[in-house]
Structures are given as structure tokens and as C-alpha cells.
Design a protein around this motif. Structure first.
Motif, PDB file in Angstrom:
ATOM      1  N   SER A 107       0.272  -1.101  -0.324  1.00 26.25           N
ATOM      2  CA  SER A 107       0.444  -0.029   0.096  1.00 26.25           C
ATOM      3  C   SER A 107       0.750   1.034  -0.161  1.00 26.25           C
ATOM      4  CB  SER A 107      -1.173  -0.213   0.996  1.00 26.25           C
ATOM      5  OG  SER A 107      -1.716  -0.939   1.524  1.00 26.25           O
ATOM      6  N   ARG A 108       2.349   0.964   1.054  1.00 26.15           N
ATOM      7  CA  ARG A 108       2.876   2.597   0.622  1.00 26.15           C
ATOM      8  C   ARG A 108       3.210   2.481  -0.878  1.00 26.15           C
ATOM      9  NH1 ARG A 108       5.690   3.040   6.617  1.00 26.15           N
ATOM     10  NH2 ARG A 108       4.237   3.647   7.706  1.00 26.15           N
ATOM     11  N   ALA A 109       3.345   1.354  -1.312  1.00 29.10           N
ATOM     12  CA  ALA A 109       4.668   1.350  -1.702  1.00 29.10           C
ATOM     13  C   ALA A 109       3.865   2.090  -3.483  1.00 29.10           C
ATOM     14  CB  ALA A 109       5.001   0.383  -2.822  1.00 29.10           C
ATOM     15  N   VAL A 110       2.457   1.777  -3.491  1.00 24.26           N
ATOM     16  CA  VAL A 110       1.109   2.495  -4.719  1.00 24.26           C
ATOM     17  C   VAL A 110       0.626   3.722  -4.352  1.00 24.26           C
ATOM     18  CG1 VAL A 110       1.353  -0.489  -5.025  1.00 24.26           C
ATOM     19  CG2 VAL A 110      -0.458   0.968  -4.081  1.00 24.26           C
ATOM     20  N   GLU A 111       0.948   4.145  -2.786  1.00 18.79           N
ATOM     21  CA  GLU A 111       0.365   5.050  -2.759  1.00 18.79           C
ATOM     22  C   GLU A 111      -0.015   6.662  -3.281  1.00 18.79           C
ATOM     23  OE1 GLU A 111      -0.140   7.608   1.661  1.00 18.79           O
ATOM     24  OE2 GLU A 111       1.691   7.153   0.959  1.00 18.79           O
ATOM     25  N   ASN A 112       0.929   6.693  -4.616  1.00 15.78           N
ATOM     26  CA  ASN A 112       1.375   7.696  -5.295  1.00 15.78           C
ATOM     27  C   ASN A 112       0.994   7.308  -6.801  1.00 15.78           C
ATOM     28  OD1 ASN A 112       1.573   9.480  -2.930  1.00 15.78           O
ATOM     29  ND2 ASN A 112       3.832   9.012  -3.892  1.00 15.78           N
ATOM     30  N   SER A 113       0.609   6.468  -6.827  1.00 12.82           N
ATOM     31  CA  SER A 113       0.481   6.099  -8.546  1.00 12.82           C
ATOM     32  C   SER A 113      -1.252   5.792  -8.569  1.00 12.82           C
ATOM     33  CB  SER A 113       0.613   4.257  -8.457  1.00 12.82           C
ATOM     34  OG  SER A 113      -0.043   3.734  -9.373  1.00 12.82           O
ATOM     35  N   THR A 114      -1.419   6.105  -9.652  1.00 15.68           N
ATOM     36  CA  THR A 114      -3.067   6.706 -10.315  1.00 15.68           C
ATOM     37  C   THR A 114      -3.834   5.188 -10.047  1.00 15.68           C
ATOM     38  OG1 THR A 114      -2.123   7.421 -12.385  1.00 15.68           O
ATOM     39  CG2 THR A 114      -2.190   9.020 -10.828  1.00 15.68           C
ATOM     40  N   ASP A 255      11.468   3.700  -1.518  1.00 15.73           N
ATOM     41  CA  ASP A 255      11.920   4.973   0.034  1.00 15.73           C
ATOM     42  C   ASP A 255      10.458   3.552   1.088  1.00 15.73           C
ATOM     43  OD1 ASP A 255      13.984   4.670  -0.995  1.00 15.73           O
ATOM     44  OD2 ASP A 255      13.672   7.257  -0.681  1.00 15.73           O
ATOM     45  N   PRO A 256       9.193   4.614   1.131  1.00 10.87           N
ATOM     46  CA  PRO A 256       7.614   4.403   1.909  1.00 10.87           C
ATOM     47  C   PRO A 256       8.076   2.896   2.403  1.00 10.87           C
ATOM     48  CG  PRO A 256       7.486   5.180   0.095  1.00 10.87           C
ATOM     49  CD  PRO A 256       8.141   4.597  -0.696  1.00 10.87           C
ATOM     50  N   VAL A 257       9.101   1.648   1.638  1.00 11.94           N
ATOM     51  CA  VAL A 257       9.315   0.124   2.129  1.00 11.94           C
ATOM     52  C   VAL A 257      10.422   0.204   3.080  1.00 11.94           C
ATOM     53  CG1 VAL A 257       8.777  -1.890   1.154  1.00 11.94           C
ATOM     54  CG2 VAL A 257       7.553  -0.454  -0.443  1.00 11.94           C
ATOM     55  N   VAL A 258      11.109   1.217   2.551  1.00 10.08           N
ATOM     56  CA  VAL A 258      12.335   1.190   3.680  1.00 10.08           C
ATOM     57  C   VAL A 258      11.797   0.855   4.921  1.00 10.08           C
ATOM     58  CG1 VAL A 258      15.211   2.052   3.603  1.00 10.08           C
ATOM     59  CG2 VAL A 258      13.740   0.877   1.551  1.00 10.08           C
ATOM     60  N   GLU A 259      11.348   2.217   4.841  1.00 12.28           N
ATOM     61  CA  GLU A 259      11.195   2.712   6.007  1.00 12.28           C
ATOM     62  C   GLU A 259       9.742   2.199   7.637  1.00 12.28           C
ATOM     63  OE1 GLU A 259       9.559   6.367   4.523  1.00 12.28           O
ATOM     64  OE2 GLU A 259      11.166   7.433   3.852  1.00 12.28           O
ATOM     65  N   TYR A 260       9.119   1.152   6.512  1.00 11.19           N
ATOM     66  CA  TYR A 260       8.267   0.802   7.156  1.00 11.19           C
ATOM     67  C   TYR A 260       9.397  -0.774   7.899  1.00 11.19           C
ATOM     68  CZ  TYR A 260       4.243  -1.817   7.749  1.00 11.19           C
ATOM     69  OH  TYR A 260       3.306  -2.971   8.622  1.00 11.19           O
ATOM     70  N   ILE A 261       9.601  -1.097   6.880  1.00 10.18           N
ATOM     71  CA  ILE A 261      10.948  -2.446   7.217  1.00 10.18           C
ATOM     72  C   ILE A 261      11.232  -1.849   8.876  1.00 10.18           C
ATOM     73  CG2 ILE A 261      13.015  -4.013   6.870  1.00 10.18           C
ATOM     74  CD1 ILE A 261      11.354  -4.380   4.082  1.00 10.18           C
ATOM     75  N   ASP A 262      12.355  -0.539   8.709  1.00  7.66           N
ATOM     76  CA  ASP A 262      13.210  -0.312  10.003  1.00  7.66           C
ATOM     77  C   ASP A 262      12.252   0.290  11.215  1.00  7.66           C
ATOM     78  OD1 ASP A 262      15.564  -0.218   8.428  1.00  7.66           O
ATOM     79  OD2 ASP A 262      15.297   1.871   7.774  1.00  7.66           O
ATOM     80  N   GLU A 263      10.641   0.184  10.461  1.00  4.31           N
ATOM     81  CA  GLU A 263      10.172   0.727  11.588  1.00  4.31           C
ATOM     82  C   GLU A 263       9.139  -0.379  12.201  1.00  4.31           C
ATOM     83  OE1 GLU A 263       5.405   3.263  11.653  1.00  4.31           O
ATOM     84  OE2 GLU A 263       6.822   3.018  10.002  1.00  4.31           O
ATOM     85  N   HIS A 264       9.204  -1.509  12.257  1.00  5.58           N
ATOM     86  CA  HIS A 264       8.848  -2.449  12.006  1.00  5.58           C
ATOM     87  C   HIS A 264       9.381  -3.936  12.566  1.00  5.58           C
ATOM     88  CE1 HIS A 264       4.616  -0.912  12.103  1.00  5.58           C
ATOM     89  NE2 HIS A 264       4.495  -0.684  10.875  1.00  5.58           N
TER      90      HIS A 264
END
Length: 295
Positions: A107-114, A255-264
Motif C-alpha cells: 500500500s505504501r509502495a503504490v500510494e502515489n500511483s494513479t 523508500d516508503p517500504v524501506v521506512e516501513y521495514i525499519d519501523e517494524h
């Protein structure tokens, strides 16, 4: 990508298997689905990629873009949406993060996809005991067909008439090669996947799809092979290997996926130093993170 099994019937999905936070009822995502076509005379198309996505990489996302370009210039379809369908926890694949984590990363990876969305259907599908239940690929495609063409009534054409959307599988060449192996896939499932729906296959370096396609000749009109002009061999397995070695995975995954992995702190339990020592098979060509000996 997920392998096929004999279809065991439709199971009503329950709530997401979340370890933290409130559980929410399943809802089929439609927020980015193009409900009205813009190209006259074309058939609406919805692309579905089934897989582990543990974690999702740029290659997974790039597959959709390559397919979209191919469809635009080589077919009579109009892409109306693309969906990522993370596999159930019951798949039991090595390196598989919990379903809700994989859904959140996608979901984070496609957040900015149309036009790309994530459907948690497979990850929330449970048996009568509330345990994760594997969903065959054929059943996943039937699910999309039902939600889009039965529940929503299809896609509105440029003339105002409702049209049935074509649902098709999007996959890498390794999947179609497995389909060509005798006994690996249920013939009934193959008839549904390739006969009723069809597949767009991304050709990868080092794979020979011609041999696989020869054994799937009866479905050749429903299989579209897309050449990968810019080679990309980044896989979820390689990303997990980098994480195991405490190496950066930026620019390998969004990057949002990298951040999610780090966060969790994902993949740390499986690949932690104490639980899984690096082996000779885990080497990364041209790189070593071993410390020099003292002398």
C-alpha cells in the motif's frame, strides 16, 4: 508468484490477521479503478499480480508499467486498473512476512500511483477455524471478476453502455515456465487462468519461455509475452539477503517500504545473526562485509 492448486471453493474472507491495531472488515478496493473508459472500441482490462511481495520491489511495480505500455501499443485493451494481491500466510514460503505487513508495504509502495491498488483478499481468507487459508490463483481471478463485473456491473464504455472488464494475470516468466511443467499445476486451474482470463508475462533474462509456451499452445491466444528491454533482476529474496547482511536496500525498493521495514524491524527475526548465520550460498558477488583480521 503464487503457484496453483485445485480450487477448493469460494471462502468468505474474514477480517485482516493483524497483530496490532484494530481489525477492519474486508472491502474490495475501487478508489483508483477507472469506472468509465476513455478509448472507444477497446475492451476494459484489469491486471492482477499475485505474489509474496515480501517485500515488494521496484521490479514488481515496473512490471505493471511495462504491461501498461505493451497493452497501449499492441492490443485492443484499455487498462483500467492494476492490483497487487499478496498471498495468504498459509503459503508458508520462506521469508514470508505476516500478511498485514505485506499488504501495508504494498500500500505504501503504490500510494502515489494513479492506477495501482492492493487487494488484501488473499491475506484475510480464513477457514472455519479462523486460520489462514491458501487461495488458488484461479480463485483469485474469479474474485476480481466477481467484484468488478458482478458487484460493480463492469466498466462504462465511451458510449455510456456498461461493458464487462477483462481480468488478466500479470506475472514473470518463471510462472509461465512452471505452468508448462507436467503435474505442477491443476489442469482445471490452468483452464481458468489461461483459458477464461489470460496472462501477460514479463520475459526475464535467463529464462526460456518458448519451451513453456509450446506445452501451453491451446492457450496461446490468451498469453501475451512482454520483453524486458531494461534488465532488472532485483527480487524480494535478494532484498532480504541484503537486510540479513545489514546492508542498505535503498534504491532497490521504494523508500516508503524501506521506512516501513525499519519501523517494524521486519525480517530481523528470520535473518538475525543468532538465528540464521550467513552461509556460502548467501554471498553477494563483488561485495564482502566481513571485518579485516587484526594484525
Amino acid at each position: 508468484m503464487s503457484a496453483g492448486r485445485a480450487d477448493s471453493g469460494t471462502q468468505t474472507p474474514t477480517t485482516p490477521l493483524e497483530a496490532n491495531g484494530p481489525q477492519t472488515p474486508y472491502t474490495f478496493p475501487t478508489q483508483k479503478l477507472k469506472r468509465r473508459q476513455t478509448q472507444a472500441g477497446k475492451t476494459p482490462l484489469v491486471l492482477v499480480a499475485c505474489g509474496s511481495f515480501s517485500p515488494i520491489t521496484f521490479l514488481h511495480l515496473r512490471m505493471f508499467e511495462m504491461a501498461s505500455d505493451f497493452v497501449r501499443f499492441n492490443t485492443e485493451f484499455e487498462v483500467c486498473a492494476g492490483y497487487l494481491s499478496p498471498v495468504s500466510d498459509a503459503y508458508k514460503k520462506k521469508g514470508l512476512a505476516a500478511g498485514y505487513h505485506r499488504v501495508n508495504m504494498c500500500s505504501r509502495a503504490v500510494e502515489n500511483s494513479t492506477w495501482l491498488m492492493v487487494d488484501p483478499f488473499e491475506t484475510v481468507n480464513c477457514n472455519d477455524k479462523g486460520e489462514p487459508q491458501y487461495v488458488p490463483t484461479a480463485q483469485v481471478l474469479r474474485h476480481f471478476d466477481h467484484e468488478i463485473n458482478t458487484v460493480l456491473g463492469g466498466i462504462e464504455g465511451t458510449d455510456g453502455q456498461m461493458k464487462k472488464a477483462r481480468v488478466a494475470l500479470l506475472a514473470g516468466a518463471d510462472l509461465v515456465m512452471s505452468m508448462g511443467e507436467p503435474g505442477l499445476w491443476s489442469p482445471t486451474d490452468l483452464a481458468v487462468i489461461l483459458g477464461s482470463y489470460g496472462a501477460f508475462i514479463i520475459e526475464r533474462s535467463g529464462t526460456d519461455v518458448d519451451e513453456a509456451l509450446a506445452s501451453l499452445r491451446q492457450y496461446e491466444n490468451n498469453i501475451w509475452v512482454i520483453s524486458q528491454v531494461i534488465q532488472n533482476d532485483i527480487s524480494s529474496t535478494k532484498v532480504r539477503l541484503f537486510l540479513k547482511k545489514e546492508l542498505s536496500v535503498r534504491y532497490l525498493i521504494p523508500d516508503p517500504v524501506v521506512e516501513y521495514i525499519d519501523e517494524h524491524q521486519l525480517f530481523q527475526g528470520e535473518f538475525g545473526k543468532d538465528k540464521d548465520k550467513a552461509s556460502a550460498d548467501d554471498s553477494i558477488p563483488g561485495f564482502s562485509n566481513s571485518k579485516p583480521a587484526k594484525g
